[in-house]
Design a protein around this motif. Structure first.
Motif, PDB file in Angstrom:
ATOM      1  N   ALA A   6      32.396  29.361  45.531  1.00 40.85           N
ATOM      2  CA  ALA A   6      33.648  29.078  44.799  1.00 40.85           C
ATOM      3  C   ALA A   6      34.289  30.394  44.370  1.00 40.85           C
ATOM      4  CB  ALA A   6      33.372  28.209  43.579  1.00 40.85           C
ATOM      5  N   GLY A   7      35.590  30.473  44.517  1.00 43.30           N
ATOM      6  CA  GLY A   7      36.264  31.705  44.120  1.00 43.30           C
ATOM      7  C   GLY A   7      37.726  31.462  43.869  1.00 43.30           C
ATOM      8  N   VAL A   8      38.321  32.422  43.166  1.00 39.29           N
ATOM      9  CA  VAL A   8      39.753  32.340  42.914  1.00 39.29           C
ATOM     10  C   VAL A   8      40.373  33.661  43.371  1.00 39.29           C
ATOM     11  CG1 VAL A   8      39.443  33.048  40.485  1.00 39.29           C
ATOM     12  CG2 VAL A   8      41.527  31.853  41.175  1.00 39.29           C
ATOM     13  N   ALA A   9      41.514  33.562  44.043  1.00 42.25           N
ATOM     14  CA  ALA A   9      42.219  34.744  44.531  1.00 42.25           C
ATOM     15  C   ALA A   9      43.623  34.741  43.939  1.00 42.25           C
ATOM     16  CB  ALA A   9      42.273  34.719  46.062  1.00 42.25           C
ATOM     17  N   LEU A  10      43.784  35.433  42.812  1.00 40.82           N
ATOM     18  CA  LEU A  10      45.117  35.554  42.192  1.00 40.82           C
ATOM     19  C   LEU A  10      45.717  36.865  42.680  1.00 40.82           C
ATOM     20  CD1 LEU A  10      44.122  34.426  38.567  1.00 40.82           C
ATOM     21  CD2 LEU A  10      45.070  33.026  40.420  1.00 40.82           C
ATOM     22  N   LEU A  11      46.680  36.765  43.558  1.00 42.43           N
ATOM     23  CA  LEU A  11      47.210  37.960  44.220  1.00 42.43           C
ATOM     24  C   LEU A  11      48.520  38.381  43.573  1.00 42.43           C
ATOM     25  CD1 LEU A  11      46.497  36.898  47.920  1.00 42.43           C
ATOM     26  CD2 LEU A  11      44.924  37.834  46.202  1.00 42.43           C
ATOM     27  N   GLY A  12      48.854  39.663  43.723  1.00 40.40           N
ATOM     28  CA  GLY A  12      50.124  40.170  43.200  1.00 40.40           C
ATOM     29  C   GLY A  12      49.946  41.562  42.634  1.00 40.40           C
ATOM     30  N   PRO A  13      51.059  42.188  42.241  1.00 42.75           N
ATOM     31  CA  PRO A  13      50.990  43.549  41.719  1.00 42.75           C
ATOM     32  C   PRO A  13      50.102  43.635  40.478  1.00 42.75           C
ATOM     33  CG  PRO A  13      53.276  42.866  42.071  1.00 42.75           C
ATOM     34  CD  PRO A  13      52.419  41.653  42.266  1.00 42.75           C
ATOM     35  N   THR A  14      49.388  44.749  40.362  1.00 41.53           N
ATOM     36  CA  THR A  14      48.507  44.968  39.205  1.00 41.53           C
ATOM     37  C   THR A  14      49.286  44.850  37.896  1.00 41.53           C
ATOM     38  OG1 THR A  14      46.999  46.339  40.475  1.00 41.53           O
ATOM     39  CG2 THR A  14      47.042  46.721  38.088  1.00 41.53           C
ATOM     40  N   ASP A  15      50.539  45.355  37.890  1.00 35.71           N
ATOM     41  CA  ASP A  15      51.277  45.380  36.619  1.00 35.71           C
ATOM     42  C   ASP A  15      51.826  44.024  36.207  1.00 35.71           C
ATOM     43  OD1 ASP A  15      54.285  45.737  37.922  1.00 35.71           O
ATOM     44  OD2 ASP A  15      52.731  46.828  39.004  1.00 35.71           O
ATOM     45  N   THR A  16      51.634  42.987  37.042  1.00 33.45           N
ATOM     46  CA  THR A  16      52.058  41.647  36.609  1.00 33.45           C
ATOM     47  C   THR A  16      50.870  40.758  36.229  1.00 33.45           C
ATOM     48  OG1 THR A  16      52.033  40.730  38.836  1.00 33.45           O
ATOM     49  CG2 THR A  16      54.107  41.713  38.094  1.00 33.45           C
ATOM     50  N   ALA A  17      49.646  41.249  36.440  1.00 40.09           N
ATOM     51  CA  ALA A  17      48.464  40.431  36.120  1.00 40.09           C
ATOM     52  C   ALA A  17      48.261  40.385  34.609  1.00 40.09           C
ATOM     53  CB  ALA A  17      47.232  41.035  36.793  1.00 40.09           C
ATOM     54  N   THR A  18      47.861  39.213  34.125  1.00 42.59           N
ATOM     55  CA  THR A  18      47.596  39.083  32.692  1.00 42.59           C
ATOM     56  C   THR A  18      46.094  39.216  32.446  1.00 42.59           C
ATOM     57  OG1 THR A  18      47.211  36.706  32.854  1.00 42.59           O
ATOM     58  CG2 THR A  18      49.510  37.439  32.504  1.00 42.59           C
ATOM     59  N   GLU A  19      45.751  39.360  31.177  1.00 44.61           N
ATOM     60  CA  GLU A  19      44.331  39.428  30.820  1.00 44.61           C
ATOM     61  C   GLU A  19      43.650  38.099  31.163  1.00 44.61           C
ATOM     62  OE1 GLU A  19      43.585  40.561  26.780  1.00 44.61           O
ATOM     63  OE2 GLU A  19      41.411  40.629  27.078  1.00 44.61           O
ATOM     64  N   ALA A  20      44.406  36.994  31.016  1.00 44.87           N
ATOM     65  CA  ALA A  20      43.836  35.676  31.358  1.00 44.87           C
ATOM     66  C   ALA A  20      43.537  35.597  32.854  1.00 44.87           C
ATOM     67  CB  ALA A  20      44.810  34.572  30.933  1.00 44.87           C
ATOM     68  N   ASP A  21      44.428  36.162  33.684  1.00 42.77           N
ATOM     69  CA  ASP A  21      44.179  36.196  35.134  1.00 42.77           C
ATOM     70  C   ASP A  21      42.890  36.967  35.424  1.00 42.77           C
ATOM     71  OD1 ASP A  21      46.618  34.930  35.588  1.00 42.77           O
ATOM     72  OD2 ASP A  21      47.700  36.798  36.015  1.00 42.77           O
ATOM     73  N   PHE A  22      42.776  38.127  34.761  1.00 45.83           N
ATOM     74  CA  PHE A  22      41.607  38.983  34.972  1.00 45.83           C
ATOM     75  C   PHE A  22      40.325  38.237  34.582  1.00 45.83           C
ATOM     76  CE2 PHE A  22      38.469  42.176  34.047  1.00 45.83           C
ATOM     77  CZ  PHE A  22      38.696  43.180  34.987  1.00 45.83           C
ATOM     78  N   ASP A  23      40.376  37.588  33.420  1.00 47.60           N
ATOM     79  CA  ASP A  23      39.176  36.884  32.938  1.00 47.60           C
ATOM     80  C   ASP A  23      38.834  35.702  33.840  1.00 47.60           C
ATOM     81  OD1 ASP A  23      38.924  38.688  30.903  1.00 47.60           O
ATOM     82  OD2 ASP A  23      39.847  37.400  29.370  1.00 47.60           O
ATOM     83  N   GLU A  24      39.854  34.996  34.324  1.00 43.72           N
ATOM     84  CA  GLU A  24      39.592  33.869  35.232  1.00 43.72           C
ATOM     85  C   GLU A  24      38.945  34.375  36.528  1.00 43.72           C
ATOM     86  OE1 GLU A  24      43.057  31.542  36.308  1.00 43.72           O
ATOM     87  OE2 GLU A  24      41.924  30.386  37.795  1.00 43.72           O
ATOM     88  N   THR A  25      39.497  35.478  37.055  1.00 40.57           N
ATOM     89  CA  THR A  25      38.992  36.030  38.318  1.00 40.57           C
ATOM     90  C   THR A  25      37.544  36.486  38.174  1.00 40.57           C
ATOM     91  OG1 THR A  25      41.202  36.722  38.950  1.00 40.57           O
ATOM     92  CG2 THR A  25      39.367  37.825  40.059  1.00 40.57           C
ATOM     93  N   PHE A  26      37.306  37.323  37.154  1.00 34.78           N
ATOM     94  CA  PHE A  26      35.939  37.835  37.004  1.00 34.78           C
ATOM     95  C   PHE A  26      34.990  36.751  36.484  1.00 34.78           C
ATOM     96  CE2 PHE A  26      35.529  42.294  38.156  1.00 34.78           C
ATOM     97  CZ  PHE A  26      36.835  42.533  38.571  1.00 34.78           C
TER      98      PHE A  26
END
Ligand SMILES: NC(=O)c1ccc[n+]([C@@H]2O[C@H](COP(=O)([O-])OP(=O)(O)OC[C@H]3O[C@@H](n4cnc5c(N)ncnc54)[C@H](OP(=O)(O)O)[C@@H]3O)[C@@H](O)[C@H]2O)c1
Length: 256
Positions: free
Chosen positions: A100-120
């Motif tokens: 199982a995995g999640v791939a949230l793609l896009g520029p680094t400067d548009t990623a939120t902390e929630a995106d980061f936490d969900e991904t990791f």
């Protein structure tokens, strides 16, 4: 003792295999392939209808499976899954596929902390705590096999995939660390790194998917069954002397 490879159709009989993200795509193909080799398969995802379809397909092939709907995100959800899987596996889980995995793609400067936490959370923390809970019991029984599903973009820099690629690069290092830690006690840990593969996750990219696939020597997207074949190989005793590798299954992309 090495098994006779000509007699491997049900070589996984008696083993329980837990595959995260097995209601769709690569995980689904892996669940079906492991069941065909005789394993009792534990299917995990979030969508009931998809889970029921996988179960029906396995049972049609005279395989054995059960499923659980679980939203994996953190250590607690991983432990809940382990508790269920150990019971559903009649006291043992022998094969774990961290798919199982999640791939949230896009520029680094548009990623939120929630995106980061969900991904990791899903891509690193969940596999970490599943292995922490399951590998010691595998080691105690003297046989276990863990296959982690990474991605080709853990091996090279790709704009728009920094967060996703980094999470899978962490999983590839964990693959080596766990091979060192559990291998001496009979638990092999390996990974596959897919290139573009025709699944619902990848189909969301539309024409971009074909453009990325065209860059590899194979010049096409992979099929989920082609990934499943590599995962089952690594999970089984066919790969008994293979520890700690990440096998690219990407049509040759990272080699060229
Ligand atoms: N397809 C590719 O081109 C490609 C390339 C490189 C790497 N990969 C990796 O291969 C793996 C499988 O991808 P796929 O393409 O087969 O994807 P997919 O067809 O979209 O399937 C994803 C599976 O993961 C499950 N899942 C997603 N988030 C979950 C969560 N939070 N908790 C529990 N289950 C969850 C889904 O369950 P439900 O559908 O039931 O919600 C589904 O079974 C992923 O780790 C992906 O990063 C794929």
């Amino acid at each position: 003792m090495r098994k006779d490879p000509s007699n491997n159709m049900t070589d996984l009989a008696g083993k329980t295999a837990l595959i995260t993200g097995s209601t769709s795509g690569i995980g689904k193909a892996t669940a079906i392939a492991l069941a065909a080799r005789g394993a009792h398969v534990l299917v995990v995802g979030r969508n009931q209808q998809r889970a029921e379809h996988v179960l029906a397909e396995i049972e049609d092939g005279e395989g054995s499976a059960t499923f659980r709907l679980t939203a994996l995100a953190d250590a607690a959800s991983a432990q809940d899954l382990v508790d269920w899987a150990t019971e559903a596996g009649h006291g043992h889980v022998d094969i774990l596929v961290n798919n199982a995995g999640v791939a949230l793609l896009g520029p680094t400067d548009t990623a939120t902390e929630a995106d980061f936490d969900e991904t990791f959370g899903l891509n690193v923390k969940v596999p970490f705590f599943l292995v922490a809970s399951l590998a010691p019991a595998m080691a105690e029984r003297g046989w276990g096999s863990i296959v982690n599903v990474s991605t080709m973009v853990a091996s090279f820099g790709q704009a728009g995939m920094a967060m996703y690629g980094a999470s899978r690069a962490a999983l590839e290092l964990l693959t080596k660390a766990w091979a060192a830690e559990y291998g001496p006690r009979g638990v092999r840990v390996n990974a596959v790194a897919p290139g573009p593969t025709r699944t619902p996750m990848y189909e969301r990219f539309g024409e971009m998917a074909n453009q990325i696939a065209a860059l590899a020597p194979a010049g096409r997207q992979g099929e989920p069954e082609e990934l499943a074949a590599a995962i089952v190989f690594l999970a089984s005793d066919d790969a008994a002397f293979i520890h700690g590798v990440t096998l690219p299954v990407d049509g040759g992309r990272v080699a060229t």
